[in-house]
Design a protein around this motif. Structure first.
Motif, PDB file in Angstrom:
ATOM      1  N   ALA A 107      -2.350   4.053  -9.146  1.00 31.69           N
ATOM      2  CA  ALA A 107      -3.786   3.312  -9.273  1.00 31.69           C
ATOM      3  C   ALA A 107      -3.606   2.088  -8.443  1.00 31.69           C
ATOM      4  N   SER A 108      -4.913   1.731  -7.625  1.00 35.58           N
ATOM      5  CA  SER A 108      -4.576   0.723  -6.578  1.00 35.58           C
ATOM      6  C   SER A 108      -5.606  -0.242  -6.693  1.00 35.58           C
ATOM      7  N   TYR A 109      -5.843  -1.395  -6.011  1.00 36.09           N
ATOM      8  CA  TYR A 109      -6.770  -2.270  -5.962  1.00 36.09           C
ATOM      9  C   TYR A 109      -7.817  -1.714  -5.007  1.00 36.09           C
ATOM     10  N   ASP A 110      -7.824  -0.773  -4.299  1.00 39.16           N
ATOM     11  CA  ASP A 110      -8.661  -0.301  -3.428  1.00 39.16           C
ATOM     12  C   ASP A 110      -9.674   0.619  -4.160  1.00 39.16           C
ATOM     13  N   THR A 111      -9.752   0.588  -5.346  1.00 38.01           N
ATOM     14  CA  THR A 111     -10.654   1.349  -6.570  1.00 38.01           C
ATOM     15  C   THR A 111     -10.126   2.875  -6.547  1.00 38.01           C
ATOM     16  N   THR A 112      -9.206   3.428  -6.021  1.00 42.95           N
ATOM     17  CA  THR A 112      -8.994   4.793  -6.359  1.00 42.95           C
ATOM     18  C   THR A 112      -7.666   5.095  -7.109  1.00 42.95           C
ATOM     19  N   GLN A 168      -5.150   2.139   0.447  1.00 44.90           N
ATOM     20  CA  GLN A 168      -5.774   1.201   1.381  1.00 44.90           C
ATOM     21  C   GLN A 168      -5.423  -0.231   1.022  1.00 44.90           C
ATOM     22  N   SER A 169      -5.111  -0.460  -0.299  1.00 46.51           N
ATOM     23  CA  SER A 169      -4.568  -1.756  -0.837  1.00 46.51           C
ATOM     24  C   SER A 169      -3.393  -1.845  -1.689  1.00 46.51           C
ATOM     25  N   SER A 170      -3.080  -2.788  -2.357  1.00 42.27           N
ATOM     26  CA  SER A 170      -2.087  -2.984  -3.343  1.00 42.27           C
ATOM     27  C   SER A 170      -1.734  -1.943  -4.389  1.00 42.27           C
ATOM     28  N   VAL A 171      -1.032  -1.191  -4.697  1.00 41.35           N
ATOM     29  CA  VAL A 171      -0.736  -0.355  -5.860  1.00 41.35           C
ATOM     30  C   VAL A 171      -0.173  -0.905  -6.952  1.00 41.35           C
ATOM     31  N   VAL A 172      -0.847  -1.049  -8.038  1.00 39.99           N
ATOM     32  CA  VAL A 172      -0.870  -1.966  -9.200  1.00 39.99           C
ATOM     33  C   VAL A 172      -0.145  -1.325 -10.436  1.00 39.99           C
ATOM     34  N   SER A 173      -0.268   0.155 -10.489  1.00 43.25           N
ATOM     35  CA  SER A 173       0.228   1.041 -11.596  1.00 43.25           C
ATOM     36  C   SER A 173       0.417   2.195 -11.412  1.00 43.25           C
ATOM     37  N   ASN A 201       0.805  -1.429   0.029  1.00 43.26           N
ATOM     38  CA  ASN A 201       0.123   0.063   0.117  1.00 43.26           C
ATOM     39  C   ASN A 201       0.768   1.333   0.136  1.00 43.26           C
ATOM     40  N   VAL A 202       2.061   1.309  -0.014  1.00 46.16           N
ATOM     41  CA  VAL A 202       3.008   2.256   0.079  1.00 46.16           C
ATOM     42  C   VAL A 202       3.751   2.454  -1.420  1.00 46.16           C
ATOM     43  N   VAL A 203       3.774   3.580  -1.778  1.00 45.88           N
ATOM     44  CA  VAL A 203       4.419   3.987  -2.955  1.00 45.88           C
ATOM     45  C   VAL A 203       5.529   4.642  -2.736  1.00 45.88           C
ATOM     46  N   LEU A 204       6.961   4.134  -3.419  1.00 46.50           N
ATOM     47  CA  LEU A 204       8.366   4.743  -2.882  1.00 46.50           C
ATOM     48  C   LEU A 204       8.816   5.382  -4.069  1.00 46.50           C
ATOM     49  N   LEU A 205       9.328   6.828  -3.762  1.00 45.80           N
ATOM     50  CA  LEU A 205      10.049   7.521  -4.624  1.00 45.80           C
ATOM     51  C   LEU A 205      11.719   7.439  -4.489  1.00 45.80           C
ATOM     52  N   GLN A 221      11.195   9.552  -0.600  1.00 44.23           N
ATOM     53  CA  GLN A 221      10.096   9.567   0.456  1.00 44.23           C
ATOM     54  C   GLN A 221       9.346   8.487  -0.114  1.00 44.23           C
ATOM     55  N   LYS A 222       8.379   8.326   1.114  1.00 38.96           N
ATOM     56  CA  LYS A 222       7.428   7.022   0.842  1.00 38.96           C
ATOM     57  C   LYS A 222       5.885   7.995   0.998  1.00 38.96           C
ATOM     58  N   LEU A 223       5.248   7.594   0.019  1.00 39.38           N
ATOM     59  CA  LEU A 223       3.721   7.974  -0.222  1.00 39.38           C
ATOM     60  C   LEU A 223       2.842   7.285   0.257  1.00 39.38           C
ATOM     61  N   GLU A 224       2.026   7.655   1.303  1.00 37.53           N
ATOM     62  CA  GLU A 224       1.068   6.894   1.911  1.00 37.53           C
ATOM     63  C   GLU A 224      -0.384   7.515   1.712  1.00 37.53           C
ATOM     64  N   GLY A 225      -1.344   6.526   1.479  1.00 43.58           N
ATOM     65  CA  GLY A 225      -2.636   7.102   1.086  1.00 43.58           C
ATOM     66  C   GLY A 225      -3.671   5.792   0.537  1.00 43.58           C
TER      67      GLY A 225
END
Length: 410
Positions: A260-265, A242-247, A222-226, A236-240
């Motif tokens: 884009a995430s499996y959390d539909t957002t 609620q589920s796996s980020v896939v794209s 659920n975390v995006v790394l830059l 930095q880490k981008l948090e926001g």
């Protein structure tokens, strides 16, 4: 929901072989890519093969309003009628990811003169295609000849995504289910430069900013790394989510990052400050489907990408719709039904979207064509050279700063 400008299906490509639904055949199209110059389209059509197709397709098959025009059309027609021929690359493994890289001929690369077998009409630009495989290997091909240049090894699991730098340095980043990213220098015969370890789950995606300063990676935690593309250190880490980020994808001016995430957002970020600029929920489009039922993953996102002019996003979700969004709105501009879509990408010239699905098919759709405003063109020009911090330091009114950092559309 109805739309006034629904995408039109222009053409569909299907694999020569019929799909065999077992784990060995893997007929899914996990990745589709246009070359940076728009002269080739690559399609992982399942069965361990990749098809390279000269682009554009036969223009007679397209509606007049969607046919390429101007010098691009003339150059592409000349190429297609000349030395560019369709090619099948036999990768020997399930192909999960594709990435094009280009460069002028680098002095001292021992494989370069051996692979160059084009005719006298060929340009000076070298075009490579990297293919990420199921067994962790990366095969790199010379596009015009179909010659295999490298077979890079090191990853211990599926190579799920890849990205080349856009400065012609032929630096390749690969993301794997082994929870690492690897940086390769193809101008040094595929030398491994760095291994990035920071994820604790499968790494699903990676993207290099167009200015080649940042690398984004995302995984199942659920975390995006830059990362810095200069020092290869974590920024930095981008948090926001609620589920796996896939794209993930950067805007053409590197000022925005979309995930884009499996959390539909979908989330639009400022990659310099880590600020969450906008969050977009994939609300249901089909009244026949109840998304509040026992299957919340039905609307899970699969793929997202920026348009070439930086004003639109395209996304695919498991609810079987392709959506096109404005970066300033939280409702889709338009949508079209796509069965079992897995990936999507815009053509470099804009106006066309390619989608790949689980049956191995590729579909080409019209996408919104607009003339960017002078304000937006000026913003993109400035943001290619200025970070968010540099914009904030400018002696200009606050509203202008908000516009330049994409906080508002004023």
């Amino acid at each position: 929901m109805s739309f006034s400008d629904t995408p039109v299906l222009l053409a569909e490509l299907r694999p020569a072989r019929e799909p065999l639904y077992d784990w060995k055949s893997s007929c899914e199209t996990w990745s589709v890519e246009f070359s940076p110059d728009g002269s080739w389209f690559a399609w992982s059509q399942g069965h361990g093969t990749v098809k390279l197709i000269p682009w554009p397709l036969e223009v007679e098959e397209l509606p007049p309003s969607c046919r390429p025009k101007g010098q691009y059309y003339k150059d592409s027609e000349a190429k297609r009628k000349g030395s560019l021929k369709e090619k099948i690359l036999d990768c020997g493994q399930i192909v999960w990811s594709l990435a094009f890289g280009s460069s002028s001929a680098p002095a001292g690369w021992k494989l370069w003169p051996l692979s160059r077998q084009q005719d006298a009409k060929s340009s000076d630009t070298w075009l490579l295609l990297a293919t990420g495989l199921n067994d962790g290997h990366i095969k790199v091909w010379e596009v015009h000849t179909g010659r295999l240049l490298f077979n890079l090894s090191g990853h211990q699991d599926v190579v799920r995504d890849m990205s080349f730098t856009k400065n012609c340095s032929l630096t390749l980043v690969t993301a794997s289910r082994d929870k690492t990213l690897r940086i390769w220098d193809l101008k040094k015969d595929g030398k491994l430069i760095q291994v990035l370890s920071g994820h604790v789950q499968w790494v699903y995606c990676c993207s290099i900013s167009p200015d080649c300063s940042m690398l984004c990676s995302a995984a199942g935690e659920n975390v995006v790394l830059l990362w810095s593309m200069r020092s290869f250190l974590l920024i930095q880490k981008l948090e926001g989510h609620q589920s796996s980020v896939v794209s993930c994808d950067f805007s053409p001016d590197s000022a925005l990052l979309v995930t884009a995430s499996y959390d539909t957002t979908l989330i639009l970020w400022d990659p310099y400050t880590g600020e969450k600029l906008r969050q977009i929920l994939h609300a249901p489009l089909s009244p026949e489907v109840d998304y509040s039922s026992a299957e919340p993953q039905l609307n899970s996102l699969r793929s997202v990408c920026f348009s070439p002019e930086g004003l639109h996003l395209a996304s695919l979700a498991d609810d079987r719709f392709l959506r096109v969004w404005s970066i300033d709105l939280k409702e889709p501009l338009t949508a079209a039904p796509v069965t079992n879509g897995l990936c999507c990408t815009f053509s470099p010239q804009g106006g066309i979207l390619a989608t790949g699905n689980r049956d191995g098919h590729v579909q080409f759709w019209t996408s919104p064509r607009i003339l960017p405003s002078l304000r937006h063109l000026c913003r993109m020009t400035l943001r290619r050279f200025l970070t968010t911090y540099q914009v904030l330091a400018l002696p200009i009114p606050g509203k202008m700063k908000d516009f330049l950092i994409y906080r508002t559309n004023y």
